[in-house]
Scaffold this active site. Structure first.
Site, PDB file in Angstrom:
ATOM      1  N   ASP A 120       0.997  -0.976   0.032  1.00 46.37           N
ATOM      2  CA  ASP A 120       0.021  -0.056  -0.151  1.00 46.37           C
ATOM      3  C   ASP A 120       1.010   1.358   0.030  1.00 46.37           C
ATOM      4  O   ASP A 120       0.467   2.354  -0.959  1.00 46.37           O
ATOM      5  CB  ASP A 120      -1.559   0.037   1.932  1.00 46.37           C
ATOM      6  N   SER A 470      -9.332   0.680   4.035  1.00 44.82           N
ATOM      7  CA  SER A 470      -9.195  -0.326   3.357  1.00 44.82           C
ATOM      8  C   SER A 470      -9.732  -0.448   1.419  1.00 44.82           C
ATOM      9  O   SER A 470     -10.978  -0.110   1.873  1.00 44.82           O
ATOM     10  CB  SER A 470      -9.481  -1.703   3.792  1.00 44.82           C
TER      11      SER A 470
END
Ligand code: XAI
Ligand code: MG
Length: 554
Positions: A120, A470
């Site tokens: 990420d 998320s």
């Protein structure tokens, strides 16, 4: 050569002597020095195999006449950092990654860079470094994880299935044995978690913006094509160095527009808004939140990928990958074909012979999954500077919703209330003091949003926060509320039972209170004490910008 500053002439004999101490020959020292930022570690499934990728990149650099010089880069596994203090340290790792690469490349006068990444924050951190350094650079990812197969049922499972199964068990909708089956099968290989979550969103956008080779976003981690791609990245960087093709010639305003269009067509993570804004800032390009709604309103959502849909990145790869999505968008004039990429060619040339190979995985523009793109930005008296939702993963029933606020001062408090079955249908859960400054670190909250989905409350409950989500979050989960509570944003004065109105198609989010009441409550508001008072996150909290500006450290 830029690296001459550390290796040419009599005065640089000591420098060359140090290279020789490491075993570099004169021939190697005289070639262009290619920095390889390797973020391998043994704590992120997406990074456990990056030494293999790095090895292939180095082989490519050597084949093309350069000298690869590897150094290490940190990385956080958001899945493992989830739902505890660890997540406060995740978003801020992006700036450490960017800064540390800047330090290494500048201190050692590298001529060009290959960034070996996957998950990420490492992808945006590396793109920020590439933009800042403006040395010829290629980003190569480790590739996505395969989806898992449920051992006893038909259908695929992934990390989000495991998170959601927790909510199902807690609400007596699943047995612990079935949770254990899903736990064992949800993450079957190395690679970045298999849906269109944040890591894959950013790897796909790296390809769309022109900084990754075709295939970078979607070729699975376990395929040998991924190793070949890494070798090609190593060879290609030498070509870019020779032609002086630098990130500023690739990451232009038009390239960001292309990336946004692909973002909307794919249904990417809400985190792409933060990261694209931060990368654009490094590239000297402005990106405001209003713009996302403009692109979203004219770019249909073409792919039905987990968490909102049925497919995984392996399916998108089989259907032709990002180049095929670009081709589909380009046919309707939604892509600027003149943008230069790390192939050394323009997008128009890259997609010349590309075809969509599965029309259900990449739908045609006239038959999309949704008429609008994946993301929406809402504004209103609760979010004067905006907030973000993955509208493609919201149930139709929740696109417009009005309900009483249930207010929580942290993720832990909210998670406990959800898991203790204290949330009623119709509620609007508000989680505050989780913003970039207040958290600090703007935690990503997959545990509460997955619990809601797993308990089958996602068609009835909304969740708002100044924190973030998320890429695997689905449902009416609205994040990045700006200004955040810690900066005196109106989210700070919401009280239990206040009515909140959400209208995603109308792009509004409002507290049903008149402005005088909001102002009077705000005049009595005082910021709470900071939660972290030493170390990196204490410094970060003092300097971080609003989420609406990318949560960058100034
Ligand atoms: C753990 C995940 C799925 O990587 C998440 O952190 C995301 O942002 O998508
Ligand atoms: Mg994440």
């Amino acid at each position: 050569m830029k690296s001459d500053i550390i290796k040419k002439g009599i005065e640089r004999a000591p420098h060359r002597s140090l290279f020789k101490a490491m075993g570099y020959t004169d021939a190697e020292i005289h070639r262009p020095l290619i920095g390889i930022a390797n973020s391998a570690n043994s704590i992120i499934p997406g990074h456990v195999h990056l030494d293999k990728i790095t090895e292939a990149v180095k082989a490519g650099v050597y084949m093309a006449g350069g000298t690869p010089i590897e150094f290490g880069v940190i990385g956080v596994c958001d899945g493992i950092a989830m739902n505890h203090i660890g997540m406060k340290y995740s978003l801020g790792s992006r700036e450490i990654i960017a800064d540390s690469i800047e330090v290494m490349a500048t201190a050692h006068a590298f001529d060009a860079m290959v960034m070996v990444t996957n998950c990420d924050k490492i992808v945006p951190g590396m793109l920020m470094a590439a933009a800042r350094l403006n040395l010829p650079s290629i980003v190569i990812s480790g590739g996505p994880m395969l989806a898992g197969l449920h051992p006893k049922k038909t259908g695929k499972v992934d990390l989000i299935s495991v998170f959601e199964a927790v909510g199902a068990v807690l609400s007596d909708k699943m047995t612990e044995d079935e949770l254990s089956d899903i736990e064992d099968s949800g993450c079957p290989t190395c690679g970045s978690c298999s849906g269109m979550f944040t890591a894959n969103s950013m790897n796909c956008l790296t390809e769309a913006i022109g900084m990754g080779l075709p295939g970078n976003g979607t070729i699975p981690a376990v395929m040998s094509a991924r190793i070949r791609l890494a070798k090609e990245a190593g060879m290609k960087i030498m070509d870019l160095w020779e032609k002086d093709i630098t990130p500023s010639k690739i990451m232009t305003q038009a390239a960001f527009e292309n990336a946004l269009a692909v973002d909307m067509a794919l249904g990417c993570s809400t985190n792409t808004v933060l990261h694209l804004t931060a990368i654009a800032k490094e590239a000297g390009i402005s990106m405001d939140l209003n713009h996302i709604n403009k692109v979203s309103s004219i770019t249909p959502h073409l792919c039905s990928l987990s968490p909102g849909g049925k497919d995984h990145i392996e399916d998108l790869n089989r259907a032709g990958g990002i180049q095929a999505v670009i081709k589909e968008l380009a046919q309707a004039g939604k892509i600027n074909l003149e943008c230069l990429t790390v192939t050394g060619k323009k997008i128009g040339e890259n997609i010349k012979n590309i075809q969509v190979l599965d029309r259900d995985v990449i739908r045609p523009l006239d038959n999309p999954y949704h008429k609008q793109g994946g993301l929406a930005v809402l504004f209103g008296n609760l979010a004067p500077e905006g907030c973000v939702v993955k509208q493609s993963a919201v149930c139709p029933e929740m696109m417009q919703h009005k309900g009483p606020a249930r207010v929580f001062e942290s993720e832990e408090q909210a998670s406990k209330a959800i898991m203790d079955n204290q949330i009623n249908k119709g509620d609007v859960i508000v989680i505050r003091y989780e913003g970039p400054m207040g958290g600090p670190g703007m935690r990503e909250m997959l545990t509460p949003t997955s619990a809601i989905a797993g308990m089958k409350l996602d068609a009835h409950v909304a969740l708002l926060t100044d924190g973030r989500f998320s890429g695997g979050t689905r449902g009416a989960s609205i994040g990045h509320i700006s200004p955040e509570a810690m900066q005196g944003g109106p989210i700070a004065i919401v009280q239990e039972g206040d009515i909140i109105e959400i209208d995603i198609p109308g792009k509004t989010i409002n507290l049903s209170l008149d402005q005088n009441e909001i102002n009077s409550r705000l005049s009595g508001w005082k910021p709470p004490e900071p939660k972290i008072t030493k170390g990196y996150m204490a410094r970060y909290a003092k300097n971080v910008s609003s989420a609406s500006k990318g949560a960058v450290v100034n």
